[in-house]
Design an enzyme around this catalytic site. Sequence first.
Site, short mmCIF file in Angstrom:
data_model
loop_
_atom_site.label_atom_id
_atom_site.label_comp_id
_atom_site.label_asym_id
_atom_site.label_seq_id
_atom_site.Cartn_x
_atom_site.Cartn_y
_atom_site.Cartn_z
N GLU A 139 -9.82 -2.00 4.98
CA GLU A 139 -10.50 -1.68 6.23
C GLU A 139 -11.75 -2.54 6.41
O GLU A 139 -12.28 -3.10 5.44
CB GLU A 139 -10.88 -0.19 6.23
CG GLU A 139 -9.69 0.77 6.14
CD GLU A 139 -8.97 0.96 7.47
OE1 GLU A 139 -8.91 0.00 8.28
OE2 GLU A 139 -8.45 2.06 7.70
N HIS A 153 -7.30 -4.82 9.99
CA HIS A 153 -7.07 -4.59 8.55
C HIS A 153 -5.74 -5.20 8.11
O HIS A 153 -4.82 -5.41 8.91
CB HIS A 153 -7.18 -3.11 8.17
CG HIS A 153 -6.06 -2.22 8.59
ND1 HIS A 153 -6.27 -0.98 9.17
CD2 HIS A 153 -4.72 -2.34 8.49
CE1 HIS A 153 -5.10 -0.41 9.40
NE2 HIS A 153 -4.15 -1.21 9.01
N ASN A 205 -7.57 -2.77 13.99
CA ASN A 205 -8.96 -3.14 13.72
C ASN A 205 -9.03 -4.37 12.81
O ASN A 205 -10.08 -4.69 12.26
CB ASN A 205 -9.72 -1.96 13.08
CG ASN A 205 -9.11 -1.52 11.76
OD1 ASN A 205 -8.19 -2.16 11.25
ND2 ASN A 205 -9.63 -0.45 11.19
N ASP A 238 0.82 -1.21 0.00
CA ASP A 238 0.00 0.00 0.00
C ASP A 238 0.85 1.26 0.00
O ASP A 238 2.07 1.22 0.16
CB ASP A 238 -0.96 0.00 1.21
CG ASP A 238 -0.27 -0.44 2.51
OD1 ASP A 238 0.97 -0.46 2.56
OD2 ASP A 238 -0.99 -0.75 3.47
C1 GLP Z 1 -0.65 0.36 8.62
C2 GLP Z 1 -0.26 -0.44 7.37
C3 GLP Z 1 -0.47 -1.93 7.57
C4 GLP Z 1 0.17 -2.36 8.88
C5 GLP Z 1 -0.54 -1.66 10.01
C6 GLP Z 1 -0.06 -2.09 11.39
O1 GLP Z 1 -1.99 0.67 8.67
N1 GLP Z 1 -0.99 -0.04 6.22
O2 GLP Z 1 0.10 -2.62 6.48
O3 GLP Z 1 0.07 -3.74 9.03
O4 GLP Z 1 -0.29 -0.26 9.85
O5 GLP Z 1 1.08 -1.40 11.74
P1 GLP Z 1 2.00 -1.75 12.95
O6 GLP Z 1 2.87 -2.86 12.50
O7 GLP Z 1 2.76 -0.49 13.19
O8 GLP Z 1 1.13 -2.13 14.10
#
Ligand code: GLP
Length: 265
Positions: free
Chosen positions: A158, A153, A151, A82
């Site tokens: 989402e 995702h 959440n 992304d």
């Molecule tokens: C963002 C990214 C996700 C990632 C998520 C969790 O929203 N788009 O790909 O998995 O954060 O991040 P973290 O690893 O910092 O908890």
Amino acid sequence: MRMNLSRNHEIEWGALRVYEAADYNGMSRRAANIISAHVILHPACCLGLATGTTPIGIYEQLIRWYEKGDLDFAATRTVNLDEYRGLGPGHEQSYRYFMNSRFFDHININRENTHLPDGLAADPEAECRRYNAVIRSLGGIRLQLLGLGRNGHIGFNEPGGAFELETHLVALTQSTINANAPLFSSRDAVPRQAFTMGIKSIMQAKAVLVAVSGEDKADIVARAFSGPVTPELPSSILQMHPDVTLVGDRAALHKLKESGVTVCD
Ligand code: GLP
């Protein structure tokens, strides 16, 4: 769980392997080991990569093994999950900047073989089509690394989104904006939209590697991997992927274990 599709075709659901590490470093090392195995066995493979705080230790470990001479990324191709809409590669919070500074700048990968959606693309629909074509041109994803949003995702898919989408533009939920806000100068600076590979693209990866760390992920990990499969919890669809490895530290996995899911030795 097994599902009969027809007399001749049978697919297996729930092919989940769970590996537990004592802490974040152990989790990072184990996940990096799995990625290394793919790179060693298939040097020109297409890796699906992720951003967020979780994979930082994984990239650091891969860099160490590269520096020791144990890994060679010269032929490896990558596609990222992304990118924020509106952020260019020079913006410190863009995912292109993250990938370059945290990983690509430190290994011998050919930058032209690394792909992310273009956050500055003028025509979002054309950009989604371009990105889908890139993934296809690379022969699909061999191993997709995923973190888990609070959440549930994956990428920026989402809750409530459709399972059948490829790359598309999403409106970020308030909870994701809040979760990512500490990395920006203010909550208002967090982009409201992002390009993300869709669930369909992720599910088409040959193998999936999910990395989780910390107590604040324990609840969502248990719900995603032992609860009902529902678009309200996008990562729950991974229960239907035939080759998923979940690597987590004790803090992130304890509720999943309490729900009866077994951990590999
Ligand atoms: C963002 C990214 C996700 C990632 C998520 C969790 O929203 N788009 O790909 O998995 O954060 O991040 P973290 O690893 O910092 O908890």
